[in-house]
Structures are given as structure tokens and as C-alpha cells.
Design a protein around this motif. Sequence first.
Motif, PDB file in Angstrom:
ATOM      1  N   LEU A 139      91.638 -15.164  35.615  1.00 54.55           N
ATOM      2  CA  LEU A 139      91.396 -14.407  34.384  1.00 54.55           C
ATOM      3  C   LEU A 139      91.991 -15.138  33.185  1.00 54.55           C
ATOM      4  O   LEU A 139      91.374 -15.235  32.104  1.00 54.55           O
ATOM      5  N   GLY A 151      85.511 -12.946  35.559  1.00 53.06           N
ATOM      6  CA  GLY A 151      85.876 -11.711  36.237  1.00 53.06           C
ATOM      7  C   GLY A 151      85.442 -11.716  37.689  1.00 53.06           C
ATOM      8  O   GLY A 151      86.172 -11.299  38.585  1.00 53.06           O
ATOM      9  N   THR A 203      89.808  -5.991  38.409  1.00 51.38           N
ATOM     10  CA  THR A 203      88.800  -7.017  38.150  1.00 51.38           C
ATOM     11  C   THR A 203      87.392  -6.433  38.164  1.00 51.38           C
ATOM     12  O   THR A 203      86.533  -6.858  37.375  1.00 51.38           O
ATOM     13  N   LEU A 261      90.160 -10.241  28.549  1.00 50.34           N
ATOM     14  CA  LEU A 261      90.602 -10.984  29.721  1.00 50.34           C
ATOM     15  C   LEU A 261      92.103 -11.168  29.751  1.00 50.34           C
ATOM     16  O   LEU A 261      92.729 -11.120  30.814  1.00 50.34           O
TER      17      LEU A 261
END
Lengths: 101, 710, 505
Positions: free
Chosen positions: C19, C50, C100, C128
Motif C-alpha cells: 500500500l 490494493g 484492503t 492509500l
Amino acid sequence: MAVEPGWYLLLSAAVFCIGLFGVLVRRNALVFLMSIELMINAANINLVAFALVYGNITGQTFVLFLIALAAAEVAVGIGIILALNRNFESIDVTDAVTMRW
Amino acid sequence: MLGTHPLASSISIPIVPGIGGAEVTALFPLVTFVLILAFGRYLPFKGAFPGIVATGLGFLVALATVVEIAGGAGPRHETLHTLVAGVSGEGVTLTFGVLIDPLSALMLTIVGLISLLVHLFSLGYMNAEGEIDLPRYYAALSLFTFSMMAFVLSDNLLMSFVFFELVGLCSYLLIGFWYREPGPASAAKKAFLVTRFGDYFFLIGVVAVLGTFGTAQFASYAPGVEASFVEIATDALEHGETGEMRTFLGLGERAWITAIGLLVLGGAVGKSAQFPLHTWLPDAMEGPTPVSALIHAATMVAAGVFLIARMYGFYALSPTALAVIALVGGFTAFFAATMALVKQELKQVLAYSTISQYGYMMLALGGGGYVAAVFHLTTHAIFKALLFLGAGAVIIAMHHEENMWEMGGLKDEMRTTYLTFLAGSLALAGIFPFAGFWSKDEVLFETLVHALGGGAPVLFVAYALGLLAVILTAFYTFRMVLLTFHGDPRTDTAEDPHSITLSMKVPLVVLGVLSVVAGVLNMGVFKGFLPENALFLERWLDGATMGEQFRESSLTAEHYHHVLTHDFGAGYSSGYAGLGEGNLALVGGVVALVLALIPAAVAWRLYGGAEPDPHMMNLGRIRTVLMNNYYQDEYQVWLARGFTLPIATLANKFDQGIIDGLVDGSGGVSLFAGGRFRQIQTGVATTYAALLVLGLLILIAVFAVTGGWI
Amino acid sequence: MTEVTTLPDWTAIAPALALLGTAFVLLLADMIDPDDSNGTALTGISVTGGLVALGFALWYLLAGTGQPGASQEPTEGAIELFGDALVVDGMSLFFSVIITSVVVLVALASHEYLREHPYQAEYYSLVLLASTGMVMVTAANSFVTAFISIELVSLPSYALVASLKTNEGSVEGGLKYFLIGALSSAIFAYGIALVYVATGSLQFGAVEIAIADGVGFDSLLGLGMLMILGGIAFKIAAVPFHFWAPDAYEGAPAPISAFISSASKAAGFVLGFRVFVDVFGTATGVFDWVDAFLILSIVTMTIANFTALKQDNVKRILAYSSVAHAGYILIALAAFTGSVEGEISILGAGMAHLFVYGFMNTGAFLFIALAEYWDVGRTVEDYHGLGNRAPFACAAMTVFLFSLAGLPIGGGFFSKFYLLFATVTGGQELLGAALIINSVVSLFYYTRIVRAIWIEEPGEDLEPGEYPTGLYAAIAVAALATILLIPAFGFVIEYAEIAARMIGG
């Protein structure tokens, strides 16, 4: 001649309460931020003092991180206050009440 | 395993199933019911033909069963289907099964015969008259036959209840056959509701039986049935083994058994049209006459009496219940007879007569005469059905006129009808040697004997009422015959009556012959002078033809007698007023005969002439009360309207106001609370902070105290 | 199963690294053409990042990384990194999967939502970065790491809520979020300081040992624990620390509402579980946090559900529903009995509920994002008749709402059922009763929305312009996941139980 750790606790509590008072009473967003700073620094006082008492350096390291984090928070906060000012023409936190109930 | 006579297997008839397949007596009519319902319009005679075939076959099977039992085939008790299987030790098991013993075999034959004859009669009564909607009629008749057969075959009280109700439904359907008229529709509703009222107590009784004894089985021959509830109750009272039964409301065993008996009696009172639930039967005459003959004379109303006879081992344990039954029966016998005196319509007289005669059967049961009750049930079925069918013939002949004062002089034009009707009337009045004489005398004899033996004084009262009713019965019976058939014809239709078909005559003849000879079954009046085995019905119900296992079981007349006469049971003893059994029977028979002949002569005197006067008018006010049925109908309507309806309205208000109010209220309170909570979120950031800190402080305060931080 | 070649230890935090890497790649990608921003490319990169992170997390979880092996105790097997500052165990992987997945859905949905937004790359990278923080929170093994990671979650979130800079609501929401958040993090920091004062260390294991040995200053420890509870309660939006939530969720762009209400809350809960069950598990004599959570849970459930009854703004209704669900999940802590026992423990049930909740809540807010995209109004009246215009989306919304209510249309039924089951078998009837009553009350406002979209007549003609693929894709995936979680719930609860046992023991 070391100061007894109890006094440090008292000092940090006092600083924390002053900060809390500022948060609750003041309407200016910037003063709000300043009061938050006070509260975080109260934590810092505790950490440093007892790092000495316990003889390990963990407390002091954490203080460094906290200082940096507080600064980052303020940075973000000021950005938001700027946006607030642009939209509501004031930095009084009690002016932004379009969403209630 | 069943007590079979060694020759049993050689007696069974090869083609027609007998005891082993007796449930087909119920299943054949069920099949025809479905058939007629689906295809009725296309069937020959609009469904009469399948009906006749089904009931005919059913009757043959019933006969075969009787023959087999006579040859020693044992009682058959089998569980056919388990509805709810109780876990062992916990909970009851609910089943459908069959119990075929002498009593039920006899009843099967009666129902089969009458049903067959009524189906045959209907060809003339309904089809020949061009009635519409006949498939519905025959379908309902088939459904009724199925229900009644299944009721007779039932092996447990719950199954009896189910078919009891079903029979009531068929009665509703058939009474209201001509529903387009207001009269029949209303009468059907009344019949259903009044019997339903009694059935409510019956249902509670069924539940009480299940709760008390854990089983509702009448007998215990089937594998898997440990004991019937009758046996458990008997054990409790006879040997003091009360472990198996539970009583409620703090009552002792006998008191609770009495309570259950009275609850079940509620259903019998309703179905057999005893006081006070008798009001539906006269109104039920709005239905077609063959229906009256089948359902309201011979079979459905017999269901109540049959139920008590089935459970007689249970009732015999409770003198109180028996006393109540005797009193209700005796009173009804007298009470209904008084009302029959003044009625002008033919079927109405017969209706009240039915109520009165069923009173006799209840009297017999209460007075300790099990065999007498069953005997009277049998003979009454025969002669009452005959009388109703005869009345049906008359009604057809008179173009549906039912008022006797519009008739007269029919004996010349309708000889077959007249002769058979007369035979039935003589049986009803109890004239020697017709069937009714023997059975009615047996009833009175048993009651008298147990009253004399030091039984409850109630039995004397009941006996007296029964005796009085004999007088009244003879009178109104002959008044009916004379007004209808004798004298000069009072209207044009009476002069030239419509002719009746062969299909109507044959049943009349069959029943006519039977009402003459049926008395042979149990000529109790002569019991002092006949050999031991001449009392056929008594031997039959004792299981004398069957194996030892049945004879020593709890379903025989002898066992009932045993229970009845011992202290653990009803404690009846027999007294003969010093005459001895045989002599007392003879004396009783003679007295009853005289008491019947005298009013018959009086009736002949009053109504026998060419133009009889309406003598009943002379009674004035009394007549008005009798014509209005002692205002019982109005009273019951008041009970419903003036009493029950306000209570129902109150209950409805409670439901809507309080219960619905609670539900709506909780919604309202929630929304109100929501509105209040909403206002905490003021929108001002510092308020949020303040509330947050306040919450935190409260938590600190609470936990500081409890955690001991201070 | 024995691995022939084991990866080096630091790869255990591969999800977080993925990430983080994607965030930087995004910034770099945006630098390529500063005047133009290619929304699709940015979305693509975020979604890919992701998915990579999700892939790692799922792979590790299913392969048993950080979980007890066949011959180990249920509490063993965690991987500790960087001098015990980070730990990768069943719980951290379980929650990383949740986080996620939410990130993927939100990134996918933001594609069309942000079509006119001037700062898309910053938006995605902030998302993110926040999620990196969340994954790090799940892996935190020391108060230092915990605090830093929490701040890493919060700061971008403040900015994201306020990211529609010309929208009054967005800015106001962001302001309130920030102010309350700052206050709470100050309280949190002070609490950590007090714990340090009492125990002399900040690493979870060391603190646990110090508490077991007995601390000198009970009251300071207790106060510190309480203030840490306050900080965590802010993150999960429990009453009385929830006041920011309705305004922030209402004002924020809908995908961000989805993000913070699902993933951020999950991160807060992970910290709560780890800190209280693992570290302070034996300290209930000093500060009975079980009782505190009991109070918090019941008050949260009740106030949130009842207040939602009277709301007209759909987003606000969902906001309160979010708060209420936090109350339900708090049952896991409020009914904790000292150890994780039974086939389905309360802790496991709570974690499983968070898993399912992630999908259904995200899906619900994404539906609102769709409505905002079409400029349908904000109130329930404005939603009338949407069923005719967008039947698929409305069907998905029905699934989400009823699953949130606990009806058997989605996995929400099972998770709520197991929570109830666990309260009853654990003897906590009061919590069970509160759960039932509140679920019934919540059915009112969920059904109100469903009725509005299907049964009511539309006020005026709304012609939805185009059908945004990203939003639809995200909603579809969320709906599918919610429905599939009914049969697949067994898997979820299995891993939740492993996770619960690892910390609860």
C-alpha cells in the motif's frame, strides 16, 4: 538533586487541564489547536520525567515522535482551518453549524 | 396374540373383508365423496348410484364383521397412523387407529343399513322430484357416512373428537341443503353452533384425558399401547395405583374422573340433543327428510350415546356422573314428550320424539343399564328411521305439505306407507310385541332395579320421569298416526295424494319388518322365563362368542357391571322389591304396556273420528308455552345476543385498546426518544468536545471509585 | 505444511508495504503530467496496489502465516518484527484482509465520483496512506507504533473528509472530525504516558509483564487505561466519543464516508482488542474495562439507533447506523470473560461481524455515492422511486440494508446471530436483550429507506445520465460478497476464532 517525580506528574496534569480548558472554552479554531498542543506536551512532560525515573530511553524516543506528530497534526489542522475560513468567512468553530441534529 | 377362537380363520368370508378390513366401511364412502364431488354431474342419478354401491358394500362388510365376531374372531385394535410420536416417557403419542369389538361392529351394521336405505329412499325423494344440486347432496351424504363409520371405528378419544366434529359439519351441509331459503340456512347454522358449544367441553375433556392419563386409547390390545385410560382410571380407584394418573385443581382421583366425565358429557349432550342443547334438532327438520332420517334420528344423534357407551368403563367409576346423566336423560325424555303433544307438523312431532327417546338412552346409561341403552339405540334407529322415511313418503304424497291438519284419510291411498308407519309407531309407543316395547322396558327396568338397590334418590326421580314419558309418548304417537292417516281427508291433496316410487317403498318395508322382529335381540321382559343364552344382545356385548382375552378385558358388559356394582366404582346394587329379578321384569313390562295402551285409547277417542277437533287448543296457556318450546329458543338467542355479545365487545376493546395500544405505544415512545436524543447533536464543535470530556469525566469518576484509585 | 524456502521475516508486512509503495507510485505518476490528471490511470494504479496488498494478506492468512502451527498452542505462532515493535498474527492478517478489500472498493468507486476533482492523485494517495496506517495498526505491538499508526490513519482522513474544498458540508465535517480527533489523540497520548509512568515500558509484551508483576501506581495505570479507552472509542465512534461521526460522514464525499466508517473503524477495533484483551487482560482489578465497555456498548447502541429513527438525511441515517454497529461489536469486549472459550467465542463473533460489516457498510455508502453522482437529493423523500431507474443498484442496496439489520438476506444475519448466541451462552443476557431490542428498532429506519426506493412514487423525473461503471462494479462486488458470506460464513468465523485465540488465549 532530583526533583521528585510526583511534581512532574502534577505539572503535567496542570498543563493538561489548562489545555482542556482552552479546548472547551475558546471558540477560535487556532486557539483550539494551541490548546491541543498543550495537552500533548503535558504527555511529553510525563514521558520524559519517567524516562529518567525508569532509566530507559523509551519515553524520550516517544516524545520525539509525539513532537513530530503534533506538528503534522497542526499542519493538517491549519489546512482545514483555511478551508473553513474560505467557506464560512470566519475561524470561529461555532459558526460552522450547517449540520446539526 | 389377539384372543381368537380356534375356528376363527375358517369363518372369514373369502371375498368381502371382515374384521380384518373393516375400515373399508369408512373408506368406500370417502372414495365416493371425492368421486361425486369431482364428477357428480356426469354420474348416473347424479351420484346416488355410487353412494348406494358404497354404502351397500359397507353394510356387507359390517355384516361380515359381525359374522366373524360371532364366530369368535377376536377384537381388533390396530394403530393405523401415528400423527405425533411422543418421545418415550415424555409427551403423548397421537394416533389414528381402529378398534373393532362387538359394540362397534353392531354400530357399523346399523349405520351401514340405515345409510343404504336412505340412499335408496333418496332416489324417490330427491331425484324423482327433480331437485337440483343433487351431486352436492350425495357427496355430503357420502362424507357423512365416512365420518360416522370412522367415528364408530375410532380407537382413541382424540380421533373420536375429530370425526365427531366432521359429522357435525356434514349435518350442517345437509340441513342447509336448500340454502337459498332463509329457513334452512339459519337452521344449519343453529345446529352447528349449538352442537359446537357442547363440543367445546368435549375438547377440554379430551385434553384433560391426555393430560391426566397420558393416553386417550379406549383399549389396550394393540401392540404399543400399554394401557387404555379407562384401565388406568380403574386401576387407580380399584387398587389404589394412582401413580399413572395426574389430577389437577387439587381434586382427588374420583372427583377428577367425574369432572372429565362431565366434560365429555357436554359433547354428548349437544350431539344427542339433550336438554339444554336440544334446541337445534326441531329446526334441523328444515333439511330434506331422508337426511332427517339418517342423521337426526338414527346415526349422528346416536354418536353422543355411542361415545358414552364406548367409555362406559370410565363412567361406571363415577356415581355422580352417572346420576347427572340419568337425571338429564329422564328429564329430557319427559320434557320433550310434553312439547311433542301439541305440535302440528309431522316432522316436528318426530323431532321431539327423537329428543325424548334419546333421553331414555341417557337414562339407561345413567341408571346402570349399558345393554339396555345399546338395545334402545338399535331399536330406535330402526323405528325412528322408519317413521321419518314414512313421513317423507307422506310429504311427497302431500306435495311437501307437512301440517297434519291438512292431511287425513291417507291410509286408504297409501297402504304400504300406512302399514309400515303404523308398525314404527307401535314400536315407538312401546306396544308388545314391537321392538320398542322390549328396549324401553329394559331401560326402565335397569333404572328401577338400581334405584331400588339403594342408589341415589335421583334415580327414582329419573325413573318416574321416564315412566311419565311413556304415557305421553303413546298419546302423541297415536295422535300423529290418527291425524295423518285416519278420518276424512281434510284437503284436496289429501284426497288425491301423489304416488310414491318403489325406491321409497322398499326401505319402508325393510324397516317395517325389522321394527316388528328386532325385539327378539334381547327379550328382557321375559328374562325370568327364558334360558340363559336367549338374551342375545347381552351375550353379544359380553363377548360371549369371543376368546378369553376379550371376555376378561375391560370392554365387556360384564366388566362394566362389575365396576358398576363395586364400591370402587359407582357402587350400584340391585334391588328387586322382594319380587326377584324375573318377576320384577315381567311386572315392569306389564305396567309399561298398560301405561301405553291407556293413552293410546284416549287418543283414539279424541282423534279417531272422521273429523277430529283440535283438542289441544283447550289447554290454552299451557299449549302456548308448549308450542313455544318453553321459550328455550328465545332464551338461547338472548344468551348469545344479550350476554355473550357485550362480553365479546369488551374483549375486542381490550385487544384494540390495550394490546394494540401497547404495540403502537412502543413505536411512539421510540420515536419520541429518538427525537429527544437527536437534540444532543447540536452541531457546535465545542459542545461535542464538552460532551466528550463530560463523558470521560463520568467514566473516571465511576471507575475511580470502584477501582479504588482514590 | 512446511515451506521449503521461507521468506525473510520483514515480508510479513508485505500488505502495508504494498500500500505504501502504491501511494508513492501514485504521486510519481501524477508528476508525469502536472496539468492533466488521468483519473483512470490513477484509479487503476490504486486498485492494483490494493489488490496486491489484498492478495498478500489473503495468501498469508490462508497459508497460516503468523498462526499457530499444528503442534503449537493457540496463542503461539505470531511473527514479531523489529524488536517486537510489530507483530503479524492471525488477527492482523484477518483485519488486513478487511481493510484492503475496503480500499479496493473505495478506489474503484472513486473513479467516476471524482471526475471533476482537481486533486485526484493526492486523494488516492491519501487513501492509500491512510490504509497503510490501518494495516500497521493491526500489526502494532507497542504503544509507540500504535499511536503513530493511528495518527497515520487519522491525519489523511481529516484531509480526505474535507477534500471537497468548496463544499460547506465537507469542510464543516472535516473541521469537526479534526477538532474532536485532535482532542482524542491528545487524550490518547496522555493515557499512554500514564501507562508508561506506571509500568515503565511501552511495548505491549513488556507492559503485560509489568502489570502481572504488580505496579506501584494503580490509580495512574487505571487512569491511563481509561484515557486509552477514550482514544480508541473515538476511533470506533462509540458514545460519548462519537459526536463527530454523523457530521463527518454526512459531509464527506460518500466513498470517503464508506472508507472511514468501515476500514478506520476496523482499525480502531483491532487496537482495542489487542490493547485490552492482550495487554490489559489481567488488569481488570485496577480498571474493570469490561464494565466500561458494557456501559459504552449499551449506551452506543441505544442512542445511535433511537436517534436514527428521526433522521431524514439518508447519509446521516447510515452514519448513526454505523455508530450503532460499533455498539454491537463492542459486545465482544463487553462480554469478555477472561479467556476465549467455547467453539464460538464472543471475541470471534465480534471479529466476524466486523468482516461482514466492512462489506455491507461500504456497499451502502457506495450506493449513496451513486445517488450523489446522479445529483439525487440527500433526503429520504429524494430517494423515492429510485428502484425504477436503477433496479440493480437498488436491489444491492436492499441487500446491504437488510443485512445490516440482521435479516437472512446477507451475511449480516449470521454475524449478528453469532453475537447474540455468544452473549447468551456467556451469560450476558442484558447485552443480548439490548442487541435484540436495538436490532428491532434499527429495522425501522432500514426499511424506511428500502420502502422509499422501491415502493414510493418518484417526486419528479430523474433521468440518471450514465451508469458509472466503477461505482457499479464496486457495489456489485460488495453485494456479491455480502450474499456469499452466508454460505462462506463458516470460513470467516474459523479464522476469526483463530485470531481471537491468539490474543485471548
